[in-house]
Design an enzyme around this catalytic site. Structure first.
Site, mmCIF file in Angstrom:
data_model
loop_
_atom_site.group_PDB
_atom_site.id
_atom_site.type_symbol
_atom_site.label_atom_id
_atom_site.label_comp_id
_atom_site.label_asym_id
_atom_site.label_seq_id
_atom_site.Cartn_x
_atom_site.Cartn_y
_atom_site.Cartn_z
ATOM 1 N N HIS A 76 0.943 -1.276 0.050
ATOM 2 C CA HIS A 76 -0.100 -0.396 0.186
ATOM 3 C C HIS A 76 1.152 1.237 0.101
ATOM 4 C CE1 HIS A 76 -2.357 -2.185 2.205
ATOM 5 N NE2 HIS A 76 -3.342 -2.354 1.562
ATOM 6 N N ASP B 159 1.917 1.656 3.763
ATOM 7 C CA ASP B 159 3.312 0.599 3.835
ATOM 8 C C ASP B 159 4.919 1.574 3.806
ATOM 9 O OD1 ASP B 159 1.508 -0.973 4.027
ATOM 10 O OD2 ASP B 159 1.431 -1.900 2.664
ATOM 11 N N MET C 109 3.034 -5.885 -8.156
ATOM 12 C CA MET C 109 1.107 -4.785 -7.134
ATOM 13 C C MET C 109 1.048 -4.201 -6.197
ATOM 14 S SD MET C 109 -1.377 -5.396 -4.439
ATOM 15 C CE MET C 109 -1.898 -6.798 -4.011
ATOM 16 N N GLU D 220 -11.041 -6.476 -5.160
ATOM 17 C CA GLU D 220 -10.396 -7.297 -4.553
ATOM 18 C C GLU D 220 -12.294 -7.231 -3.415
ATOM 19 O OE1 GLU D 220 -6.915 -7.159 -1.685
ATOM 20 O OE2 GLU D 220 -7.950 -9.184 -0.659
ATOM 21 N N LYS E 248 -14.724 -8.423 0.059
ATOM 22 C CA LYS E 248 -15.172 -9.194 1.221
ATOM 23 C C LYS E 248 -15.955 -9.014 1.514
ATOM 24 C CE LYS E 248 -12.127 -9.132 5.606
ATOM 25 N NZ LYS E 248 -11.123 -8.469 6.122
ATOM 26 N N GLU F 231 -9.275 -13.521 -2.321
ATOM 27 C CA GLU F 231 -8.667 -13.820 -1.694
ATOM 28 C C GLU F 231 -9.538 -15.194 -0.713
ATOM 29 O OE1 GLU F 231 -7.044 -11.362 1.745
ATOM 30 O OE2 GLU F 231 -7.926 -12.349 3.461
ATOM 31 N N HIS G 85 -12.055 -14.419 2.407
ATOM 32 C CA HIS G 85 -12.764 -13.022 2.326
ATOM 33 C C HIS G 85 -14.045 -14.112 1.510
ATOM 34 C CE1 HIS G 85 -10.634 -9.792 2.038
ATOM 35 N NE2 HIS G 85 -10.189 -10.067 2.753
ATOM 36 N N ASP H 293 -5.237 -13.441 -4.094
ATOM 37 C CA ASP H 293 -4.357 -13.528 -2.547
ATOM 38 C C ASP H 293 -5.015 -14.908 -1.438
ATOM 39 O OD1 ASP H 293 -3.922 -11.000 -2.788
ATOM 40 O OD2 ASP H 293 -5.259 -10.085 -0.901
ATOM 41 N N ASP I 126 -11.685 -12.529 10.787
ATOM 42 C CA ASP I 126 -11.365 -11.865 9.216
ATOM 43 C C ASP I 126 -9.794 -13.106 10.131
ATOM 44 O OD1 ASP I 126 -9.781 -11.642 7.736
ATOM 45 O OD2 ASP I 126 -9.721 -9.610 8.231
ATOM 46 N N ASP J 66 -7.311 -15.189 8.416
ATOM 47 C CA ASP J 66 -5.642 -14.880 7.837
ATOM 48 C C ASP J 66 -4.565 -15.299 7.938
ATOM 49 O OD1 ASP J 66 -6.712 -12.237 5.412
ATOM 50 O OD2 ASP J 66 -6.426 -10.612 7.100
ATOM 51 N N ASP K 15 -1.650 -13.186 0.932
ATOM 52 C CA ASP K 15 -2.098 -12.088 2.192
ATOM 53 C C ASP K 15 -2.338 -12.557 3.631
ATOM 54 O OD1 ASP K 15 -3.276 -9.349 2.916
ATOM 55 O OD2 ASP K 15 -4.806 -9.785 1.646
HETATM 56 C C1 GLT Z 1 -5.859 -6.003 4.496
HETATM 57 C C2 GLT Z 1 -7.225 -6.817 4.015
HETATM 58 C C3 GLT Z 1 -6.775 -7.346 2.732
HETATM 59 C C4 GLT Z 1 -6.245 -6.657 1.510
HETATM 60 C C5 GLT Z 1 -4.982 -5.515 1.507
HETATM 61 C C6 GLT Z 1 -5.075 -4.947 0.037
HETATM 62 S S1 GLT Z 1 -4.975 -4.854 2.743
HETATM 63 O O1 GLT Z 1 -5.391 -6.568 4.968
HETATM 64 O O2 GLT Z 1 -7.531 -7.366 4.604
HETATM 65 O O3 GLT Z 1 -7.331 -8.244 1.952
HETATM 66 O O4 GLT Z 1 -5.927 -7.240 0.358
HETATM 67 O O5 GLT Z 1 -6.002 -3.366 0.250
HETATM 68 MN MN MN Z 2 -6.496 -9.116 0.788
HETATM 69 MN MN MN Z 3 -8.179 -11.001 4.568
#
Ligand code: GLT
Ligand code: MN
Ligand code: MN
Length: 389
Positions: free
Chosen positions: A56, A59, A90, A183, A185, A219, A222, A247, A257, A259, A289
């Site tokens: 980002h 970042d 990216m 993307e 979510k 992702e 998501h 992702d 969430d 991750d 991700d």
């Molecule tokens: C954030 C989110 C991710 C996205 C990123 C891109 S930032 O951490 O949870 O799923 O891909 O903005």
């Molecule tokens: Mn993501």
């Molecule tokens: Mn995520």
């Protein structure tokens, strides 16, 4: 010869600065790890064998940096890339952390916030393009509501479309070699986020002025949060020519969430995903991700990153074994058997074919009685994954 589980540049494994750089803050607890600078993160990623690093805008460059500070930060980052050979495939914009985006960026009810979001994104696109990124991700984490009293959901679609059309024109006007990946979510951090799934995004993209410039960045976590089959979403995006980025992580259904490290929760789903990406020849980044458990220190962060890539490569090997397994292939041949008798009736419509088909007779009781052997096929898959085949 390196082990087949050693990451190589051609595997296209990437991580965001925010992934291995995650300091382990959660809604209930303070950070557990000291922040790493972008330069330190590049070196960490090089050490574990990644190919690229994504970012980002903020970042890398803090939102309040002066132009002089920005130039120094970017120069140091470039130097780290040059030293390690890592690339930046990216880039994306942080349109969610600062309180100005508390009611969204492109869908904010305040036109000044929408204009600021566009300005911030154009500048971030400039940064990404300068670092060589060819994919630009849009994750609209704040593009939603807690109450539908607050925002008109149709207007939200119109505003998102206006922003995407504006930014596509910006990229064309600048002559950048850059494609967008949207993307989805369903929720978190908003109670409900617009364009909640990859399928919503695909439908939305078709309404844009330059749909050819815009694809998706599905992702795992998501779609699992939405209770969906991730592979099916990816396959639909692929079939539509829209799988621009992906992702990879993991996530238990119905939870917050998470991750998690790729493959940490649902190995079978991860297997069929890797098999799909490898079988169709997806050539884009495999972007992890995700972030390390909050229990981890810097060594644990490396374990996490190595684990993502190693699991992918093990599953890739399992996919090749599945494709070469004589018993699995014999079963598939049986499942897909075709005596040719239905061929005259299938395919494109024509009047004669429809008339013939209406007049035909099918022994549907016999068709219904046929066992399909999917239990055996799935058990063989499980045994292969468990390492006993
Ligand atoms: C954030 C989110 C991710 C996205 C990123 C891109 S930032 O951490 O949870 O799923 O891909 O903005
Ligand atoms: Mn993501
Ligand atoms: Mn995520």
């Amino acid at each position: 010869m390196p082990s087949p589980y050693t990451p190589q540049p051609h595997h296209r494994f990437t991580f965001g600065l925010w992934t291995v750089g995650n300091i382990g803050r959660d809604p209930f607890g303070e950070p557990v790890r000291a922040p790493l600078s972008p330069v330190q993160i590049v070196h960490l990623l090089a050490e574990v064998g990644a190919y690229g690093v994504n970012l980002h805008d903020n970042d890398l460059v803090p939102i309040d940096a002066t132009p002089g500070q920005r130039d120094r930060i970017v120069a140091a980052f470039r130097q780290a890339l040059a030293e390690t050979g890592l690339v930046v495939p990216m880039a994306t914009t942080n349109l969610f952390s600062h309180p100005v985006f508390k009611d969204g960026a492109f869908t904010s009810n305040d036109p000044r916030v929408r204009a600021f979001a566009l300005q911030k994104t154009m500048r971030a696109i400039d940064l990404g393009a300068a670092l060589g990124a060819q994919i630009y991700v849009f994750w609209g984490g704040r593009e939603g509501v807690e109450t539908d009293a607050a925002k008109d959901p149709v207007l939200a679609i119109h505003r998102t479309r206006e922003a995407m059309n504006f930014l596509c024109e910006y990229v064309l006007d600048q002559g950048y070699d850059l494609r967008f990946a949207l993307e989805a979510k369903p929720n978190e951090p908003r109670a409900d986020i617009y364009n909640a799934t990859t399928g919503h995004m695909l439908a939305f993209i078709a309404t844009l002025d330059h749909p050819e410039m815009v694809g998706v960045n599905p992702e795992v976590a998501h779609e699992h949060m939405a209770g969906l089959n991730f592979l099916h979403n990816v396959a639909q995006a692929w079939e539509a020519g829209k799988l621009f980025h992906i992702d990879l992580n993991d996530q238990a259904f119905g939870r917050y969430d998470q991750d998690f490290r790729f493959g940490a929760v649902n190995l079978k789903a991860a297997f069929f995903l890797v098999k799909f990406l490898e079988d169709v020849g997806y050539a884009g980044s495999r972007h992890f991700d995700a972030h390390a458990y909050r229990s981890e220190d810097e060594a644990g962060v490396k374990d996490f990153a190595r684990g993502c890539m190693r699991t992918y490569l093990i599953l890739k090997e399992k996919a090749a074994a599945w494709n070469a397994d004589p018993e699995i292939q014999a079963l598939l041949a049986e499942i897909h058997q075709d005596d040719g008798s239905a061929a005259p009736f299938l395919g494109a419509y024509n009047r004669a074919r429809a008339d013939d088909l209406k007049a035909a007779t099918f022994d549907y009781q016999a068709l219904a009685a046929r066992g399909l052997r999917y239990e055996r096929l799935d058990q063989l898959t499980i045994e292969l994954l468990l390492g006993v085949r």
